[in-house]
Design a protein around this motif. Structure first.
Motif, short mmCIF file in Angstrom:
data_model
loop_
_atom_site.label_atom_id
_atom_site.label_comp_id
_atom_site.label_asym_id
_atom_site.label_seq_id
_atom_site.Cartn_x
_atom_site.Cartn_y
_atom_site.Cartn_z
N SER A 234 0.85 -1.20 0.00
CA SER A 234 0.00 0.00 0.00
C SER A 234 0.88 1.25 0.00
N GLN A 235 0.31 2.36 -0.38
CA GLN A 235 0.93 3.70 -0.36
C GLN A 235 1.93 3.92 -1.49
N ASP A 236 2.80 2.95 -1.77
CA ASP A 236 3.84 3.14 -2.78
C ASP A 236 3.45 2.41 -4.06
N PHE A 237 3.45 3.16 -5.20
CA PHE A 237 2.90 2.59 -6.43
C PHE A 237 3.79 2.81 -7.65
N VAL A 238 5.05 3.15 -7.47
CA VAL A 238 5.94 3.32 -8.62
C VAL A 238 6.75 2.04 -8.78
N LEU A 239 6.48 1.31 -9.85
CA LEU A 239 7.14 0.03 -10.12
C LEU A 239 8.30 0.24 -11.07
N SER A 240 9.47 -0.28 -10.71
CA SER A 240 10.64 -0.25 -11.59
C SER A 240 11.07 -1.69 -11.83
N ILE A 241 11.38 -2.02 -13.07
CA ILE A 241 11.76 -3.38 -13.41
C ILE A 241 12.57 -3.41 -14.69
N ASP A 242 13.58 -4.26 -14.74
CA ASP A 242 14.28 -4.56 -15.99
C ASP A 242 13.53 -5.72 -16.63
N LEU A 243 13.11 -5.54 -17.87
CA LEU A 243 12.23 -6.52 -18.50
C LEU A 243 12.66 -6.79 -19.93
N MET A 244 12.68 -8.06 -20.30
CA MET A 244 12.94 -8.47 -21.69
C MET A 244 11.88 -9.50 -22.05
N LEU A 245 10.99 -9.15 -22.97
CA LEU A 245 9.88 -10.02 -23.33
C LEU A 245 9.99 -10.47 -24.78
N LYS A 246 9.71 -11.74 -24.99
CA LYS A 246 9.55 -12.26 -26.35
C LYS A 246 8.17 -11.83 -26.86
N LEU A 247 7.91 -12.07 -28.14
CA LEU A 247 6.61 -11.70 -28.70
C LEU A 247 5.49 -12.46 -27.99
N SER A 271 3.63 -4.86 -27.79
CA SER A 271 2.75 -4.26 -28.80
C SER A 271 3.20 -2.83 -29.02
N MET A 272 2.84 -2.29 -30.17
CA MET A 272 3.12 -0.88 -30.47
C MET A 272 1.92 0.00 -30.15
N GLN A 273 0.80 -0.61 -29.77
CA GLN A 273 -0.39 0.17 -29.43
C GLN A 273 -0.14 0.96 -28.15
N LEU A 274 -0.52 2.22 -28.17
CA LEU A 274 -0.23 3.11 -27.05
C LEU A 274 -0.94 2.67 -25.78
N ILE A 275 -2.27 2.63 -25.82
CA ILE A 275 -3.08 2.27 -24.65
C ILE A 275 -4.42 1.75 -25.14
N TYR A 276 -4.94 0.78 -24.40
CA TYR A 276 -6.24 0.21 -24.71
C TYR A 276 -6.86 -0.19 -23.38
N GLY A 287 6.40 -1.94 -26.81
CA GLY A 287 7.27 -2.19 -27.95
C GLY A 287 7.40 -3.68 -28.24
N VAL A 288 7.99 -3.97 -29.40
CA VAL A 288 8.12 -5.36 -29.83
C VAL A 288 9.58 -5.80 -29.94
N ASP A 289 10.50 -4.90 -29.73
CA ASP A 289 11.92 -5.27 -29.78
C ASP A 289 12.25 -6.21 -28.64
N GLN A 290 12.87 -7.32 -28.96
CA GLN A 290 13.22 -8.31 -27.95
C GLN A 290 14.58 -7.95 -27.36
N LYS A 291 14.54 -6.96 -26.48
CA LYS A 291 15.75 -6.46 -25.85
C LYS A 291 15.42 -6.06 -24.41
N TRP A 292 16.45 -5.81 -23.62
CA TRP A 292 16.23 -5.34 -22.25
C TRP A 292 15.73 -3.90 -22.28
N ARG A 293 14.73 -3.65 -21.49
CA ARG A 293 14.22 -2.29 -21.30
C ARG A 293 13.95 -2.09 -19.81
#
Length: 560
Positions: A234-247, A271-276, A287-293
């Motif tokens: 609770s109270q804290d809601f800023v999530l930070s993560i290093d993430l690399m996802l396949k398609l 996905s390249m879609q902004l928000i849904y 994004g769809v690039d399979q790299k660390w972000r």
């Protein structure tokens, strides 16, 4: 006998007089707050009737307003005064005592406590919350910067807004306490207990690119196949993560109301879609690039923007009503350095700095991708440049170089000056007043408008760059700032209305009705002048700032 009747009569008269006196004292005491402005007769009159008489107030012979009359006093509804004179008021209560607070302005002036320093906070931006504005569609999942709907409902990257977003977070980082940080999994010391479904795989491996241990996961196409972490934050809601996802992979963060009556699913997907958004499910493309972000997401902001997309009503203080209940990984990929904090201002700041470096064009500018209509001036077609965008960007990039030492930020700031010296009719932002005084145009129309606040913000950018460059300065920032200050001092009196300030000078250049600055822009003018007065001792700056601040309290210029 006659004597006794006379005594009884006198006693009755005395008793009646005493009762009348008590009534008068009671009425006087109960209405003493009004007696400084009202005669006792009006108090007695008001006490004998529940409300004053109605009377028709004829306004300039054009229309009528229902008013009240009490003897020789006429009471006009404040709702009329508010609209007619743009006066603001509200009923407040302190210790059970109500009073009516009246003000001429709804904005606030901040007096500088010390000389402005380009390494410190930017103007008064520690008070800005850019991402909560209605005209911000969302924070991009790919770039981590705001997407504006200010002039284009579909959304576009507005350089001014992105720079303000970064400068606000830079300033908050200097003025707010150190954030609370909870490490959920860093691959080393903090190993949370991830739950793995029977058909999913989770391993810990060393990643040579991140130079750290990370989680590698794989799930099947079944909905129940997932890797998830149960939390209660609770109270804290800023999530930070290093993430690399396949398609076709995703990370989902589940927010739950503390009463467990509502659950919201924030999906960060390849996905390249902004928000849904659909009901309780909100999707952000990363994004769809399979790299660390590296993702830094304010989960409450992401939730609110998803609600806004569905036209749901705003809610007050959702941070007090929700908690993070779980993080779910689906598909194939890797994750590391998972943290939740109360804020991550510098991450947001550098996201804006990286976007500015990446989006800068060959001429040194950041074109605005939306049409700007400024009737009666000719409209600005997509691709126009703004001096305010250039100035804000320079202020941010100079600070990014100061904090990081990265030369790319300094070089981008220096390149941004080029367009300031290009006339508006040639695609730049420079205008001239009477062929003598240069002006950096926030909106480079033809003929020019001479917008005041955008010009001053551009001057601050030039000053910031000059100071950060130091003695080895190679850019013309100092000369451009000095030339701009000469113009400001010469034209500043033209912006004075005698009771406020003009937003621009279209009444001179276009020969149309003046564009008076609303109070929040007027307060910006005052704040800017106070700031500049700490850099330049010329009395016109401080004297104008004080006079214009007085206008916000109802003062007016003298008449003949």
């Amino acid at each position: 006998m006659g004597m006794m009747m006379l005594v009884r009569l006198n006693m009755r008269v005395a008793l009646a007089a005493l009762c009348g006196g008590v009534l008068l004292v009671t009425l006087y005491w109960g209405r003493c707050g009004d007696l400084t402005h009202r005669p006792i007769s009006s108090v007695l009159s008001n006490a004998l009737s529940e409300r004053p008489d109605e009377i028709e107030c004829v306004i300039n012979g054009e229309y009528s307003v229902a008013c009240r009359r009490d003897q020789d006093l006429v009471y006009v509804p404040f709702s009329f005064i508010h609209k007619y004179f743009e006066i603001y008021g509200k009923i407040t209560s302190t210790d059970g005592v109500e009073k009516f607070e009246w003000s001429h302005s709804y904005s606030k002036v901040y007096h500088p406590k010390k000389k402005y320093d380009p390494r410190g906070t930017f103007a008064t931006f520690e008070n800005y919350n850019v991402e909560v504005r209605d005209r911000v569609k969302c924070i991009s999942g790919i770039d981590g910067v705001p997407v504006s709907t200010q002039w284009e409902p579909k959304g576009f990257f507005y350089p001014t807004q992105i720079a303000q977003f970064g400068l606000a977070h830079y300033s908050k980082n200097l003025t707010e306490p150190e954030p609370r940080v909870r490490v959920l999994d860093d691959g080393e010391k903090s190993h949370e207990n991830w739950i793995v479904s029977t058909d999913a795989v989770l391993t810990r491996e060393y990643d040579s690119e991140l130079k750290a241990n990370v989680l590698r996961f794989a799930t099947t196409d079944r909905v129940s196949s997932q890797v998830w972490l149960k939390v209660n934050i609770s109270q804290d809601f800023v999530l930070s993560i290093d993430l690399m996802l396949k398609l076709n992979s995703s990370m989902t963060v589940v927010l739950q109301s503390k009463e467990k009556k509502e659950t919201v699913y924030l999906h960060y997907v390849t996905s390249m879609q902004l928000i849904y958004a659909q009901e309780d499910h909100i999707y952000y493309g990363i994004g769809v690039d399979q790299k660390w972000r590296h993702l830094t997401r304010d989960l409450i902001i992401d939730m609110q923007k998803g609600w806004a997309l569905q036209d749901r009503p705003k809610r007050k203080s959702p941070r007090n009503k929700f908690k993070i209940s779980s993080i779910i990984l689906s598909g194939r990929g890797a994750a590391g350095n998972v943290r939740v904090s109360s804020s991550a201002h510098m991450a947001h700041f550098f996201a804006a700095a990286r976007w500015l470096v990446g989006a800068q064009r060959a001429r040194g500018g950041w074109p605005v991708g939306a049409r700007r209509r400024l009737a009666p001036a000719p409209e600005l077609r997509p691709g126009w440049h703004s001096a305010m965008s250039q100035g804000h960007a320079v202020s941010l990039l100079a600070r990014a170089h100061y904090r990081s030492g990265d030369g790319r930020y300094l070089q981008a700031a220096q390149r941004a000056l080029d367009l300031l010296d290009v006339p508006s009719h040639k695609g730049g932002v420079k205008a001239m007043w009477m062929d003598k005084y240069l002006w950096y145009e926030e909106y480079p129309t033809k003929p020019p408008l001479f917008v005041l606040n955008g010009f001053i913000y551009t001057l601050l950018g030039l000053y910031d760059l000059h100071v950060i460059e130091g003695e080895n300065s190679i850019s013309p920032a100092k000369k451009m700032f000095d030339d701009g200050m000469v113009s400001l001092k010469a034209l500043l009196p033209l912006f004075d209305t005698g009771s406020g300030s003009f937003y621009d000078l279209r009444h001179f250049t276009l020969g149309v009705s003046p564009n008076i600055a609303r109070w929040d822009y007027h307060a910006t003018h005052v704040n800017q002048l106070y700031l500049l007065s700490s850099l330049d001792p010329d009395p016109i700056l401080i004297n104008t700032a004080k006079r214009w601040e007085g206008y916000m309290k109802g003062k007016r210029a003298a008449h003949n």
